[in-house]
Design a protein around this motif. Structure first.
Motif, mmCIF file in Angstrom:
data_model
loop_
_atom_site.group_PDB
_atom_site.id
_atom_site.type_symbol
_atom_site.label_atom_id
_atom_site.label_comp_id
_atom_site.label_asym_id
_atom_site.label_seq_id
_atom_site.Cartn_x
_atom_site.Cartn_y
_atom_site.Cartn_z
ATOM 1 N N ILE A 1 0.833 -1.206 0.000
ATOM 2 C CA ILE A 1 0.000 0.000 0.000
ATOM 3 C C ILE A 1 0.866 1.253 0.000
ATOM 4 O O ILE A 1 0.578 2.230 -0.708
ATOM 5 C CB ILE A 1 -0.959 -0.010 1.211
ATOM 6 N N ARG A 2 1.934 1.254 0.785
ATOM 7 C CA ARG A 2 2.836 2.406 0.782
ATOM 8 C C ARG A 2 3.440 2.648 -0.592
ATOM 9 O O ARG A 2 3.545 3.787 -1.062
ATOM 10 C CB ARG A 2 3.945 2.198 1.809
ATOM 11 N N GLU A 3 3.839 1.565 -1.259
ATOM 12 C CA GLU A 3 4.456 1.692 -2.577
ATOM 13 C C GLU A 3 3.459 2.172 -3.620
ATOM 14 O O GLU A 3 3.780 3.006 -4.472
ATOM 15 C CB GLU A 3 5.048 0.350 -3.002
ATOM 16 N N LYS A 4 2.225 1.655 -3.570
ATOM 17 C CA LYS A 4 1.228 2.009 -4.575
ATOM 18 C C LYS A 4 0.691 3.425 -4.404
ATOM 19 O O LYS A 4 0.310 4.069 -5.390
ATOM 20 C CB LYS A 4 0.057 1.021 -4.527
ATOM 21 N N THR A 5 0.632 3.909 -3.165
ATOM 22 C CA THR A 5 -0.005 5.201 -2.905
ATOM 23 C C THR A 5 0.974 6.325 -2.585
ATOM 24 O O THR A 5 0.612 7.502 -2.685
ATOM 25 C CB THR A 5 -0.995 5.085 -1.730
ATOM 26 N N GLY A 6 2.171 5.964 -2.178
ATOM 27 C CA GLY A 6 3.119 6.983 -1.738
ATOM 28 C C GLY A 6 2.794 7.518 -0.355
ATOM 29 O O GLY A 6 3.472 8.414 0.158
ATOM 30 N N ASN A 7 1.764 6.970 0.257
ATOM 31 C CA ASN A 7 1.355 7.365 1.614
ATOM 32 C C ASN A 7 2.163 6.547 2.616
ATOM 33 O O ASN A 7 2.006 5.329 2.691
ATOM 34 C CB ASN A 7 -0.149 7.131 1.785
ATOM 35 N N ARG A 8 2.994 7.203 3.406
ATOM 36 C CA ARG A 8 3.833 6.499 4.375
ATOM 37 C C ARG A 8 3.125 6.319 5.712
ATOM 38 O O ARG A 8 3.625 5.612 6.594
ATOM 39 C CB ARG A 8 5.142 7.258 4.607
ATOM 40 N N ASP A 9 1.965 6.966 5.860
ATOM 41 C CA ASP A 9 1.256 6.933 7.146
ATOM 42 C C ASP A 9 0.334 5.713 7.223
ATOM 43 O O ASP A 9 -0.856 5.816 7.536
ATOM 44 C CB ASP A 9 0.457 8.219 7.326
ATOM 45 N N ILE A 10 0.907 4.562 6.924
ATOM 46 C CA ILE A 10 0.180 3.286 6.974
ATOM 47 C C ILE A 10 0.853 2.436 8.038
ATOM 48 O O ILE A 10 2.079 2.295 8.041
ATOM 49 C CB ILE A 10 0.222 2.546 5.617
ATOM 50 N N HIS A 11 0.061 1.826 8.925
ATOM 51 C CA HIS A 11 0.653 1.137 10.071
ATOM 52 C C HIS A 11 -0.050 -0.192 10.324
ATOM 53 O O HIS A 11 -1.250 -0.326 10.085
ATOM 54 C CB HIS A 11 0.560 2.023 11.313
#
Length: 321
Positions: A86-96
């Motif tokens: 998910i981080r790679e696909k969205t560029g959103n690093r705020d995934i935990h």
């Protein structure tokens, strides 16, 4: 005859599959999450069972909208893989990733304790995780494992996070149920694995009925708080929920499903609609169908007196004595 039953009858299987295709084509454009411009920057969301299937698709959608997304998963390995994806696909690093086994009330309490310690707000809670087709198993808490995973665990998790959600209002709770709730029955001895028939989706159907009943009562109790609670049928979706079924059954389901049933991304449409759409703002205590329309659930699911009793029993069963 339910959608699982038809697989055992070739004529019903073919006719139902064709009908499913027609309905799917007609409803595909009803609500498109990709066309929904709602952003979730500054919002925090929890999705249970987020490492695969519908839950993963929902979490991916939230991440694309800029939310802080907490993946509530049982498997650390699979959860970590999903987090990276998910981080790679969205560029959103705020995934935990936060681990929780919904069949264990202690695990649910540990999970929510950490959430309350770490999170300042919670705006969206999607109770997606579920299992079907398991044989009789009794958890250490004394509950049937399917009832614990599909209903009592999510029930406790939700209630322990309610104060945080109230402080974060407006906030939304979305509980994934199923159209199969119409075949469910209410017998409170079921919680402890008594008087149950462990045949295909029988137990699953009962749990999905309880999901809707308790969601409706929760919505009533939350009136005026700014927190809404709705249940949703995602459709007949190609996911891993049937991994405990016999091989031949899964084979038939997958053969038909490739052509006629929803993908996990499509199955995420109606839960995402309930969680983020402007149309659902302020709407609570409703049942959303797979085409993102509000419909009436089965009569038992609309029994207000039964809802109060069911909710109170679940409160007692999940209370820490």
């Amino acid at each position: 005859m339910g959608w699982l039953d038809v697989l055992w009858n070739p004529v019903w299987a073919i006719s139902t599959a064709l009908l499913a295709l027609v309905v799917r084509m007609q409803r595909r454009g009803r609500w498109d999450p990709h066309a929904c411009t709602v952003r979730l920057k500054g919002k925090t969301a929890i999705v249970t069972g987020a490492n695969t299937g519908i839950g993963k698709s929902i979490a991916l959608d939230f991440a694309r909208r800029g939310a802080r997304v907490i993946l509530a998963c049982r498997s650390e390995a699979r959860g970590t893989a999903t987090l990276k994806e998910i981080r790679e696909k969205t560029g959103n690093r705020d995934i935990h990733l936060r681990l929780v086994d919904l069949s264990s009330l202690d695990s649910v309490r540990e999970f929510t304790k950490r959430i309350l310690e770490e999170e300042k707000a919670l705006h969206i809670l999607v109770n997606n995780a579920g299992i079907s087709g398991l044989p009789r198993q009794i958890t250490k808490d004394g509950f049937d494992v399917s009832f614990a995973t599909n209903h009592l665990g999510p029930f406790l998790l939700t209630n322990l996070l309610l104060d945080l959600m109230k402080r974060s209002a407006p906030a939304r709770i979305v509980n994934l149920s199923s159209v199969n709730h119409v075949k469910g029955e209410v017998d409170f001895s079921h919680f402890h694995g008594e008087n149950l028939t462990y045949h295909r989706d029988n137990v699953y159907n009962h749990t999905k009925l309880h999901n809707i009943i308790c969601t409706n009562e929760l919505a009533r109790r939350l009136e005026g708080t700014g927190v809404t609670a709705n249940s949703v049928h995602p459709g007949v979706v190609m996911t891993e929920v049937m991994r405990h079924y016999p091989f031949m059954f899964r084979f038939l389901f997958n053969c038909i499903g490739i052509f006629f049933f929803k993908s996990p991304d499509e199955g995420a449409f109606s839960p995402t609609f309930c969680a983020v759409s402007e149309e659902m703002e302020g709407i609570t205590g409703k049942y959303c169908d797979s085409d993102c329309s509000l419909v009436l659930p089965a009569p038992l699911a609309r029994d207000a007196a039964l809802a109060v009793k069911d909710f109170e029993i679940c409160e007692r069963l999940t209370s820490k004595l």
